[in-house]
Design an enzyme around this catalytic site. Sequence first.
Site, mmCIF file in Angstrom:
data_model
loop_
_atom_site.group_PDB
_atom_site.id
_atom_site.type_symbol
_atom_site.label_atom_id
_atom_site.label_comp_id
_atom_site.label_asym_id
_atom_site.label_seq_id
_atom_site.Cartn_x
_atom_site.Cartn_y
_atom_site.Cartn_z
ATOM 1 N N HIS A 1 0.411 -0.904 0.222
ATOM 2 C CA HIS A 1 0.160 0.142 0.267
ATOM 3 C C HIS A 1 0.911 1.186 0.058
ATOM 4 O O HIS A 1 0.555 2.065 -0.113
ATOM 5 C CB HIS A 1 -0.790 0.000 1.104
ATOM 6 N N ARG B 1 7.599 -5.352 2.722
ATOM 7 C CA ARG B 1 6.057 -5.525 2.580
ATOM 8 C C ARG B 1 6.166 -5.605 0.713
ATOM 9 O O ARG B 1 5.405 -4.836 0.477
ATOM 10 C CB ARG B 1 4.664 -5.254 3.087
ATOM 11 N N GLU C 1 -5.122 -11.550 7.200
ATOM 12 C CA GLU C 1 -6.032 -10.555 7.530
ATOM 13 C C GLU C 1 -7.570 -10.747 6.322
ATOM 14 O O GLU C 1 -8.134 -9.928 5.616
ATOM 15 C CB GLU C 1 -5.305 -9.756 6.843
ATOM 16 N N ASP D 1 -7.888 -4.426 7.173
ATOM 17 C CA ASP D 1 -8.120 -5.750 6.280
ATOM 18 C C ASP D 1 -9.313 -6.394 7.514
ATOM 19 O O ASP D 1 -10.674 -7.042 6.860
ATOM 20 C CB ASP D 1 -7.368 -5.898 5.630
#
Length: 260
Positions: A43, A68, A144, A170
Amino acid sequence: MRLNPLKHHDKPIINGWLAIPSGYSAEIVGHQGYDAVTVDLQHGMIGFSDALTMLQALSSTPAIPLARVPHNDPAQIMRLLDAGAYGIICPMISNAEQARRFVAACRYPPLGNRSFGPARGLLYGGKDYPQHANQQILTLAMIETQEGLENLEEIIAVDGLDGIFIGPNDLSLVLTGSAAAESQHPQMLAAVERVLTQTRAAGKIAGIFCTSGRAAAERIAQGFHFVTPANDVMQLIQAGREAVAHARGEALPARSGSGY
Ligand code: 3PY
Ligand code: MG
């Protein structure tokens, strides 16, 4: 090879989180006392060349560089490890097969299928990186999704997986209909507690994303070993809002549940 202290933690790990594509901010954040700092290619507004520069910047700080990945893609994982990430956080792990595939991408044969070409791994880790990387690289699977929660036991049991990192935005989105990292919804509280208890029972790292330092302290008190006290964007938003409110002599505007 430079040892990865995150693999033998005796104190909770405080992990910074970078979404802004900048070597300079990575360097600043890396010097603020975090045990680890994660470059977020899911993200964060970050591509591979940005991530390379940011991992280089983090290498000049005491923080252990992590990444990530955007999804469970062995090619991306390989490139980030080659770029010097000392651990990978993989989002949306929903079953044991996905977790095994993730771990295999982080390990050289015979333990996995990471292709050989250690590049910056050698510069950050040392000349004997290829002999020891399998033992030093950290692997955290994100729980998630509803399916991930249902298959929690089998995911945690995957050999070579170091721990679980909860994505509470999430997770609360699927469980309660709205993304709120510190949601007090009973279903969310029960889900987080279950992941924590089972991960700890398996002797693995229990991690969670948080939206502030205070929330992270509460998660540590709850029993988590690895916390992220908001990302750089959230901290910038919070600091900016505070500065404007203080300058105007106004009350602080309310924060959203997701931290953004
Ligand atoms: C989540 O909260 O879902 C995350 O992935 C944290 O970045
Ligand atoms: Mg998420």
